[in-house]
Design a protein around this motif. Structure first.
Motif, mmCIF file in Angstrom:
data_model
loop_
_atom_site.group_PDB
_atom_site.id
_atom_site.type_symbol
_atom_site.label_atom_id
_atom_site.label_comp_id
_atom_site.label_asym_id
_atom_site.label_seq_id
_atom_site.Cartn_x
_atom_site.Cartn_y
_atom_site.Cartn_z
ATOM 1 N N MET A 91 -0.728 4.450 -0.653
ATOM 2 C CA MET A 91 -1.559 5.645 -0.563
ATOM 3 C C MET A 91 -2.477 5.524 0.639
ATOM 4 N N GLY A 92 -2.722 6.652 1.255
ATOM 5 C CA GLY A 92 -3.825 6.742 2.201
ATOM 6 C C GLY A 92 -3.573 6.092 3.547
ATOM 7 N N GLU A 105 -0.087 8.402 -9.328
ATOM 8 C CA GLU A 105 -1.129 8.393 -8.305
ATOM 9 C C GLU A 105 -2.156 7.297 -8.606
ATOM 10 N N ASP A 120 -8.957 1.384 -14.162
ATOM 11 C CA ASP A 120 -9.978 2.212 -13.518
ATOM 12 C C ASP A 120 -11.229 1.368 -13.363
ATOM 13 N N GLU A 131 0.858 -1.176 0.000
ATOM 14 C CA GLU A 131 0.000 0.000 0.000
ATOM 15 C C GLU A 131 0.895 1.227 0.000
ATOM 16 N N GLU A 181 -12.388 3.349 -8.085
ATOM 17 C CA GLU A 181 -10.978 3.348 -7.688
ATOM 18 C C GLU A 181 -10.052 3.008 -8.853
ATOM 19 N N ARG A 182 -8.835 3.506 -8.748
ATOM 20 C CA ARG A 182 -7.800 3.220 -9.742
ATOM 21 C C ARG A 182 -6.772 2.283 -9.113
ATOM 22 N N ASP A 219 -5.112 4.541 -6.304
ATOM 23 C CA ASP A 219 -5.713 4.296 -4.995
ATOM 24 C C ASP A 219 -5.120 3.063 -4.332
ATOM 25 N N ARG A 220 -4.677 2.126 -5.172
ATOM 26 C CA ARG A 220 -4.219 0.861 -4.618
ATOM 27 C C ARG A 220 -3.250 0.222 -5.590
ATOM 28 N N LEU A 249 -10.128 8.732 -12.397
ATOM 29 C CA LEU A 249 -9.137 9.659 -11.865
ATOM 30 C C LEU A 249 -8.401 10.339 -13.029
ATOM 31 N N VAL A 291 -16.131 5.915 -5.166
ATOM 32 C CA VAL A 291 -15.217 6.941 -4.639
ATOM 33 C C VAL A 291 -15.140 8.131 -5.592
ATOM 34 N N ARG A 292 -15.403 7.885 -6.861
ATOM 35 C CA ARG A 292 -15.502 8.983 -7.847
ATOM 36 C C ARG A 292 -16.336 8.491 -9.023
#
Ligand code: C2O
Ligand code: CU
Length: 491
Positions: A20-21, A175, A289, A18, A234-235, A177-178, A327, A322-323
């Motif tokens: 990010m975040g 960038e 994505d 991981e 999520e990406r 998300d995972r 992204l 999430v979006r």
């Protein structure tokens, strides 16, 4: 979702890093529980080698919940071995402890190491004896997705379970998300779970290699029951590594675009793939994505002729997206600095491949003497020739089949006169794939392993800038054992 699926999900994600975040402390904590050898803080810019130990030993592990345990050899008690994760430019010190009953060594596939660190027994080092240790130390010049595996009796030691991922992060990662690391491989087992002890049969050597009867994803059985839970919007960055001894994967993913951003660790201009072909040894970094609706489910399939079947399911949780739009962040990776071959001044070299069970009989040279196909196979356990010569694994490798000057710009034309596919791998260098059957490639990609189709001719170009004796071989490991292996000397 059933408990079984949840267990699978944990396994499918086990070697993930991981980025990010989550805080560094959380990362190190979760990383430790996942067998990840985590990043340590940089010591004030000084070149402090980061240390890890890889201990090879026999072990057992079930390939699916409730199944009988399978006997493997593994690094640090797991298949795949620990995920090694570093940053570009770092120096690493990797101690290999051989707790097997056979000689071994570790090769760092795709990493441009100094020759003495390349892990090839009889060529770059003495084999590491049972009970002994060998410490590798080198700098990581390139970011990317790499892997490690033994280079001794690889046709047996690799499918027994000795492989793992080595990830080198970019200075500025893209960038996402995972991020997930999936090592694909296979294993040939009986109903009782035990590995079939039929390594190195001439029938496999002279055909497509020894293909397992169970496909593995991070050491557990691949299939639709292998669930990756995703969140809408999520990406994901998916790093794929083919660690199988012989199996070629041809992957498709329903409902999603597979954006490839790197091959063999080296950046490519991001573009969408309908299918991803991954021969043994090869890697690809994908950006996916996940824009489907909560509650939906999609398959990743292998559609290669030898397998055909699901690898994993992408299952959307019920959480709200999430979006709503993918992204916007760029997918393009900063390229590594590789020496650019100048075709105007490159020297040309040729390698011709012959042999195998199908096709015209071959006359080849073994141990300095001519032999026909059936003699090659029956007497020497060999089935393939490169430039009319079949070589045994490592032992008699001191004579390179190609001599290059250090700094030489090279075009290597590989002429496949066999009816088989061969993923050809060169150590210590990356090459650009400049032509296929004489057709110039518009955007020649960097690779360390390239698939050569039946009767196909592939031209690659590179600068021989890394001195030493470098293995050049087919990464279908039975083919390598069967004669498709030699060294290229750079002095
Ligand atoms: Cu991945 Cu010579 O090996
Ligand atoms: Cu081959």
């Amino acid at each position: 979702m059933s408990r079984r699926n949840r267990a699978d999900l944990r396994l499918i994600n086990s070697p993930e890093g991981e980025t990010m975040g989550i805080s560094r402390r959380q990362f190190i904590k979760s990383a430790a529980s996942l067998g990840v050898i985590a990043l340590a803080p940089r010591a004030g810019g000084a070149a402090v080698a980061r240390t890890a130990t890889l201990r090879a030993a026999v072990m057992e592990q079930a390939i699916r919940a409730g199944a009988p345990r399978t006997n493997f050899s593994g690094f640090n008690g797991s298949v795949p071995g620990p995920l090694l994760r570093y940053r570009k430019g770092e120096t690493v010190r990797l101690a290999f402890r051989n707790a097997l009953e056979v000689e071994s060594a570790v090769h760092w596939h795709g990493i441009r190491v100094p020759n003495a660190m390349d892990g090839v027994p009889y060529v770059t080092q003495n084999p590491v004896q049972p009970g002994d240790e060998f410490v590798y130390e080198f700098q990581l010049p390139d970011s990317g997705t790499f892997w490690y595996h033994p280079h001794q009796s690889s046709f047996e030691q690799v499918p027994r379970g000795l492989y793992g991922a080595l990830i080198v992060e970019e200075e500025r990662p893209i960038e996402v998300d995972r991020e997930l690391v999936w090592l694909l491989s296979d294993v040939r087992i009986e109903d009782d779970g035990l590995q079939v002890e039929d390594f190195g049969r001439i029938l496999d050597i002279a055909n497509d290699g020894r293909i397992g009867n169970e496909v593995l994803l991070n050491g557990i059985a691949a299939g639709a029951g292998n669930v990756l839970e995703v969140r809408s919007g999520e990406r994901i960055r998916l790093r794929l590594i083919n660690a199988a001894a012989a199996r070629i994967f041809q992957l498709e993913l329903h409902g999603h675009a597979m954006n490839v951003i790197a091959y063999d660790g080296q950046a490519v201009e991001p573009h969408v793939l309908e299918q991803l072909v991954l021969g043994p040894g090869m890697r690809a970094d994908l950006v996916i994505d996940c824009m489907q609706a909560p509650g939906s489910r999609f398959l990743m399939n292998d559609i290669h002729r030898r397998s055909v079947g699901p690898i994993a399911s992408f299952v959307y949780g019920d959480a709200s997206p999430v979006r709503r739009k993918p992204l916007g962040a760029p997918m393009r990776l900063a390229p590594n600095r590789l020496p650019e071959p100048d075709l105007g001044k490159a020297s040309e070299h040729y390698i011709m491949f012959q042999g195998g069970m199908r096709g015209a009989p071959t006359l080849g040279i073994v141990d300095g003497k001519p032999a026909r196909t059936h003699e090659l196979m029956e007497r020497h356990g060999l089935a393939w020739t490169m430039n009319y010569t079949a070589r045994h694994e490592h032992a008699l490798m001191h004579e390179p089949f190609l001599h290059l000057q250090r700094g030489e710009h090279v075009v290597l034309r590989m002429i496949n006169e066999t009816d088989f596919v061969h993923p050809m791998h060169l150590h210590g260098h990356f090459f650009r794939v400049i032509a296929v059957d004489g057709r110039k490639q518009a955007r020649p990609v960097w690779r360390d392993t390239v698939i050569m189709g039946p009767r196909q001719t592939i031209d690659v170009a590179f600068v021989a800038d890394n001195p030493g004796d470098w293995m050049y071989h087919c990464h279908i490991l039975d083919h390598a054992a069967g004669g498709m292996m030699g060294t290229i000397r750079v002095t």
